[in-house]
Design a protein around this motif. Sequence first.
Motif, PDB file in Angstrom:
ATOM      1  N   LYS A 105       7.977  -1.570  -0.981  1.00  0.00           N
ATOM      2  CA  LYS A 105       8.999  -2.592  -0.753  1.00  0.00           C
ATOM      3  C   LYS A 105       9.401  -2.628   0.723  1.00  0.00           C
ATOM      4  N   LEU A 106       8.362  -2.703   1.567  1.00  0.00           N
ATOM      5  CA  LEU A 106       8.543  -2.672   3.015  1.00  0.00           C
ATOM      6  C   LEU A 106       9.512  -3.752   3.478  1.00  0.00           C
ATOM      7  N   LYS A 107      10.441  -3.331   4.329  1.00  0.00           N
ATOM      8  CA  LYS A 107      11.427  -4.250   4.895  1.00  0.00           C
ATOM      9  C   LYS A 107      11.076  -4.525   6.355  1.00  0.00           C
ATOM     10  N   GLU A 108      11.647  -5.582   6.904  1.00  0.00           N
ATOM     11  CA  GLU A 108      11.441  -5.880   8.314  1.00  0.00           C
ATOM     12  C   GLU A 108      11.930  -4.692   9.145  1.00  0.00           C
ATOM     13  N   GLY A 109      11.144  -4.340  10.168  1.00  0.00           N
ATOM     14  CA  GLY A 109      11.527  -3.217  11.018  1.00  0.00           C
ATOM     15  C   GLY A 109      11.108  -1.863  10.469  1.00  0.00           C
ATOM     16  N   GLU A 110      10.191  -1.856   9.501  1.00  0.00           N
ATOM     17  CA  GLU A 110       9.672  -0.603   8.942  1.00  0.00           C
ATOM     18  C   GLU A 110       8.154  -0.566   9.070  1.00  0.00           C
ATOM     19  N   VAL A 111       7.610   0.642   9.023  1.00  0.00           N
ATOM     20  CA  VAL A 111       6.170   0.845   8.994  1.00  0.00           C
ATOM     21  C   VAL A 111       5.822   1.664   7.755  1.00  0.00           C
ATOM     22  N   VAL A 112       4.567   1.572   7.323  1.00  0.00           N
ATOM     23  CA  VAL A 112       4.084   2.344   6.183  1.00  0.00           C
ATOM     24  C   VAL A 112       3.381   3.588   6.701  1.00  0.00           C
ATOM     25  N   VAL A 113       3.697   4.727   6.101  1.00  0.00           N
ATOM     26  CA  VAL A 113       3.017   5.985   6.404  1.00  0.00           C
ATOM     27  C   VAL A 113       2.223   6.405   5.171  1.00  0.00           C
ATOM     28  N   PHE A 114       0.984   6.774   5.399  1.00  0.00           N
ATOM     29  CA  PHE A 114       0.097   7.325   4.359  1.00  0.00           C
ATOM     30  C   PHE A 114      -0.224   8.744   4.790  1.00  0.00           C
ATOM     31  N   ALA A 115      -0.124   9.685   3.865  1.00  0.00           N
ATOM     32  CA  ALA A 115      -0.369  11.074   4.233  1.00  0.00           C
ATOM     33  C   ALA A 115      -1.055  11.809   3.090  1.00  0.00           C
ATOM     34  N   TYR A 116      -1.731  12.904   3.459  1.00  0.00           N
ATOM     35  CA  TYR A 116      -2.301  13.759   2.421  1.00  0.00           C
ATOM     36  C   TYR A 116      -2.354  15.200   2.906  1.00  0.00           C
ATOM     37  N   VAL A 117      -2.332  16.081   1.917  1.00  0.00           N
ATOM     38  CA  VAL A 117      -2.431  17.517   2.167  1.00  0.00           C
ATOM     39  C   VAL A 117      -3.582  18.021   1.302  1.00  0.00           C
ATOM     40  N   LEU A 118      -4.441  18.826   1.893  1.00  0.00           N
ATOM     41  CA  LEU A 118      -5.640  19.318   1.214  1.00  0.00           C
ATOM     42  C   LEU A 118      -5.462  20.778   0.803  1.00  0.00           C
ATOM     43  N   PHE A 119      -5.847  21.087  -0.423  1.00  0.00           N
ATOM     44  CA  PHE A 119      -5.743  22.441  -0.982  1.00  0.00           C
ATOM     45  C   PHE A 119      -7.077  22.847  -1.619  1.00  0.00           C
TER      46      PHE A 119
END
Length: 118
Positions: free
Chosen positions: A59-73
């Motif tokens: 639900k991205l709003k104006e003035g925001e960015v999307v972050v995608f992340a992952y952690v490997l185990f």
Amino acid sequence: MAYIDGYVLPVPSDKFGDYQRLARKAGRIWKEHGALAYVEAVAEDVKPGKHTSFPQAVKLKEGEVVVFAYVLFRSRAHRDKVNAKAMADPRIAGMTPQNTPFDGKRMFWGGFKPFVQL
């Protein structure tokens, strides 16, 4: 085969520097407790879709960015042990929705078992 925790969240653009500092800190903590890799990435080529997309999912709003992340185990059991240690670490344990530079209510995450790894 490894095991992956992945997450996606919106970050206000004016708080992105704060989020980067938090991400570096979290990455060091997860690695100290045994994570094999820790990656955070900001959306660069992500457009709203007709039915769904990364921006729509958070639900991205104006003035925001999307972050995608992952952690490997190494495995899910390894993930569970590392996450328990990291979340109990006093450097992370004090985090609350009020003192983080993102809206955790619009963050989504999950654990993933790879079925193709080349």
